[in-house]
Design a protein around this motif. Structure first.
Motif, short mmCIF file in Angstrom:
data_model
loop_
_atom_site.label_atom_id
_atom_site.label_comp_id
_atom_site.label_asym_id
_atom_site.label_seq_id
_atom_site.Cartn_x
_atom_site.Cartn_y
_atom_site.Cartn_z
N GLU A 131 0.85 -1.19 0.00
CA GLU A 131 0.00 0.00 0.00
C GLU A 131 0.88 1.24 0.00
OE1 GLU A 131 -3.13 -0.34 3.25
OE2 GLU A 131 -1.87 -2.08 3.54
N ASN A 132 0.34 2.34 -0.51
CA ASN A 132 1.11 3.58 -0.44
C ASN A 132 0.20 4.77 -0.17
OD1 ASN A 132 0.76 2.98 -3.63
ND2 ASN A 132 0.65 5.17 -3.25
N VAL A 133 0.79 5.75 0.49
CA VAL A 133 0.09 7.01 0.72
C VAL A 133 -0.21 7.65 -0.63
CG1 VAL A 133 0.35 9.37 1.60
CG2 VAL A 133 1.24 7.42 2.92
N ALA B 129 -5.50 -7.87 3.33
CA ALA B 129 -5.90 -6.93 4.38
C ALA B 129 -5.00 -5.71 4.32
CB ALA B 129 -5.78 -7.61 5.73
N VAL B 130 -5.41 -4.64 4.94
CA VAL B 130 -4.70 -3.37 4.78
C VAL B 130 -4.02 -2.90 6.08
CG1 VAL B 130 -6.04 -2.55 2.82
CG2 VAL B 130 -6.89 -2.15 5.14
N TYR B 131 -2.92 -2.21 5.89
CA TYR B 131 -2.15 -1.67 7.00
C TYR B 131 -2.11 -0.15 6.94
CZ TYR B 131 -1.07 -6.50 7.75
OH TYR B 131 -1.21 -7.84 8.00
N VAL B 132 -2.75 0.38 5.93
CA VAL B 132 -3.16 1.77 5.82
C VAL B 132 -2.10 2.84 6.07
CG1 VAL B 132 -5.18 3.20 6.17
CG2 VAL B 132 -5.19 0.87 6.99
N PRO B 133 -1.10 2.91 5.22
CA PRO B 133 -0.27 4.12 5.29
C PRO B 133 -1.14 5.30 4.85
CG PRO B 133 0.24 2.87 3.29
CD PRO B 133 -0.71 2.02 4.10
#
Lengths: 443, 443
Positions: free
Chosen positions: A414-416, B314-318
């Protein structure tokens, strides 16, 4: 501690952290400690306004911390059996624990004329202040070798308006660490800054009247006039004391240390540029890492010397530096090193951006990832970009190598996404996705 | 695909990637696709010069890619048994695979006066262009809720010289994602920009002549005059079609999807803000993530709809965004969320810097790390700084959470040290080191 750089002072702090009552003495041959030598090229280049800015702490700070720094003190011998050092003018001094942090020397260029004036070895801040005045009078300079320091000095001299020539025996700049495609935009930007690049070119002599100042260098491709020559050959460990004391040295000439930074002698530790450290993947010994490594190693050595127990691990070497109009960096190794070591790899490359395409200040970010062919585990990375996020990505990618992240992992990270600070597609993600496609096509 | 945002277009591309011959139709109720709605606040604020800059691709690009985009087309019903959709003015259309990407709505503020003019819900670019002209005439604005969009709009209006009031029922800004100590400098900088902050303050009504334009808002703390009100309440999934079609919805109202982004109905996938996705550590369903998530989810949904096989994890949300004079960000969750969920943690906090202390342009970087008390595994992070490297650190820290890195790992991570781009001590390393000390002291 012998040596007052990042490793020696890190070690002094490490001892005090575990044993505040310990008597800690730091010997340095220089007039100062606690300044940042890494900033020197940027003062010459005008980015930093004065040398005074480079000082981190006054001498009094060490006195208050209970660290006895002996300035301009030369340690001439170490006796690991008697547990003494010999200090010029002071005589024999005993110790319970010793940390060698004697740093580096520039490799001897090994050509005639080395005793001439006008040869600048960038290291000591007081000499740098003197050289800075000399630079005001310099019209033409030659930088010998496109090492990391050489690259910084080329940029600095160009910024200062000096006609600058770079000579290097390799076909491109920073060949020991970077890949040619990473350096291509840097070299182009140096040319735009007016720098003359002479690759595949070896130094043969410094030319000038005996006892006088350099007036030119002779190279394998002819003579280049110069008022000043910056000698930025590679770093070699300053291992004279260690060698004389019989400590085990490795293939780089660096002191061999275990994971506690302990040398082959009991109660003797070493840290910083005088040591060699194995690369985390290849085990190849590396020497001449950064001040950040030196400081961390010093801390470990000091903690252990002070009676504590701390380990230092193998390195995955995130690196980065401005060069010309670009910032370059990487982690572990690139294609050139992998090829030289015979390590097979799959490449994932992407040219991305640091912010939303439409946001002012957006910069290019080229990411090049190397993975092990079957597992697709990351083994190295190289970066070049306009500046934003190169250092932070290099730090991350070194940890990604260490933790065994694969192209799969990186392609789904994931990325900002926020227009002013990050693009929809993180360049690392795009590079890893391209790497998966390359692996499928058997490239 | 129903929806022409990042998720819908990502899905269209995903189908074409695995089945180039597939007939792909995207229905959007809007006049445009392929622009960045996230850039709108920055055009209002003057950082981006025009709305035209936000367009990524012309309509022709989709025609050439074989993607049939139907503009201003409203899908009024989905029949998952008959495998049809009903399109206003077009009738019943069959499908073999369906991707729902209907996005979000702002939560209804649920107060009187919602039909007045002058209430700005930031979403569609054509409306934004019209509102931008209105903004030239606005003297006083109220922003309802310090959501991520609310924070961006507060900054934008302040930059534009509008007297801006922010009202929010929580004791500080961005309370759903950020910690109060992270927001404190942001709030201070908003005040310096002339913004009036009204926390612990609820909206009670939009005030104005019926059929006219808003002239004020009534709040739990009194009346605030306003020429314009930006309604930046939290995002809710636009789930009307999905609910009517009987798809399973989760606790957030988002469509429940499996790791292939498949809904509870066969051959029906969903992606983006209309779905909910479990948090990687807590399993708590999250909804309203970024455009980057929407695009990646859309890609996965499209690949699977096209006959491929791709999973989304699943996500770790940066996350990250500029706010006032600062940039904030984080990964996973912060103290406020951990406390609310009853998750124990050890903190590691450091105030570091982005470059060498003496290098021009150096910015603050505050790093706050949360770890599981016994394992010291990273479970969350929050960041605030002058801008440099906040996004990249957030990306890294999300991966660090995912890969189970501990305070030990982070305290010994290597970092780039080069004065212009990175400090001797990486702030993450210092925070983790402080976290180890805090853990030893049982804090």
């Amino acid at each position: 501690m012998i040596g007052g750089g990042a490793a020696g002072l890190g070690a002094a702090g490490g001892v005090k952290a575990v044993d505040p009552g310990a008597e800690v003495v730091v010997y340095t041959q220089f007039e100062d400690v606690a300044y940042s030598p890494c900033g020197i090229p940027y003062v010459h280049g005008g980015e930093i306004e004065s040398f005074e800015k480079l000082f981190l702490a006054g001498k009094q700070a060490y006195v208050e911390a209970g660290i006895d720094v002996r300035y301009e003190a030369e340690v001439t011998a170490v006796d690991t059996a008697a547990r003494t050092v010999t200090v010029a003018g002071e005589g024999t001094v005993g110790w319970d624990g010793l940390v060698l942090a004697t740093g580096f020397d520039y490799a001897d260029p090994g050509v005639p004329g080395g005793a001439l004036g006008g040869l600048y070895y960038v290291k000591n801040i007081r000499r740098a202040m003197e050289w800075d005045k000399v630079l005001d009078t310099v019209k033409k300079a030659v930088v010998v070798e496109a090492s990391p320091l050489g690259a910084e000095m080329v940029t600095a001299l160009a910024h200062r308006g000096v006609e600058t020539h770079l000579i290097d025996p390799h076909p491109y700049a920073l060949a020991a660490v970077a890949d040619p495609d990473i350096m291509a935009p840097v070299e182009e930007s140096w040319r735009e800054l007016g720098v003359h690049l002479h690759f595949n070119t070896s130094l043969e002599a410094f030319l000038g009247e005996a006892g006088g100042t350099v007036r030119a260098v002779r190279t394998s491709a002819g003579e280049l006039p110069a008022d000043l020559v910056v000698v930025a050959t590679h770093k070699t460990p300053n291992n004279r004391l260690a060698a004389a004391a019989g400590l085990k040295l490795g293939s780089t000439g660096g002191i061999v240390v275990d994971d506690h930074m302990q040398t082959s002698a009991p109660e003797v530790w070493a840290a910083g540029d005088v040591t060699e450290i194995p690369h985390g993947l290849t085990g190849v010994p590396l020497q001449g890492l950064t001040g950040s490594h030196a400081y961390a190693q010093g801390k470990v050595a000091g903690v252990n010397a002070g009676g504590g127990d701390r380990a230092y691990r193998a390195v995955y070497v995130p690196w980065g530096t401005p060069a010309g109009r670009w910032v370059i960096g990487g982690a572990s190794f690139g294609e050139a090193t992998a090829t030289a070591l015979g390590i097979p790899y799959v490449l994932g490359v992407a040219e991305g951006i640091s912010r939303a395409r439409y946001y002012p200040g957006v910069k290019k970010v080229k990411v090049k990832l190397l993975a092990e062919p079957d597992s697709l585990r990351l083994i190295g990375a190289q970066l070049v970009g306009g500046g934003e996020g190169i250092k932070e990505r290099a730090d991350f990618l070194a940890m990604a190598v260490k933790f065994g992240m694969t192209f799969h992992d990186l392609s789904t990270m994931e990325n900002v996404y926020s227009p002013a600070i990050g693009a929809l597609n993180e360049p690392i993600v795009v590079a890893a996705t391209n790497g998966l496609a390359a692996a499928r096509q058997g490239k």
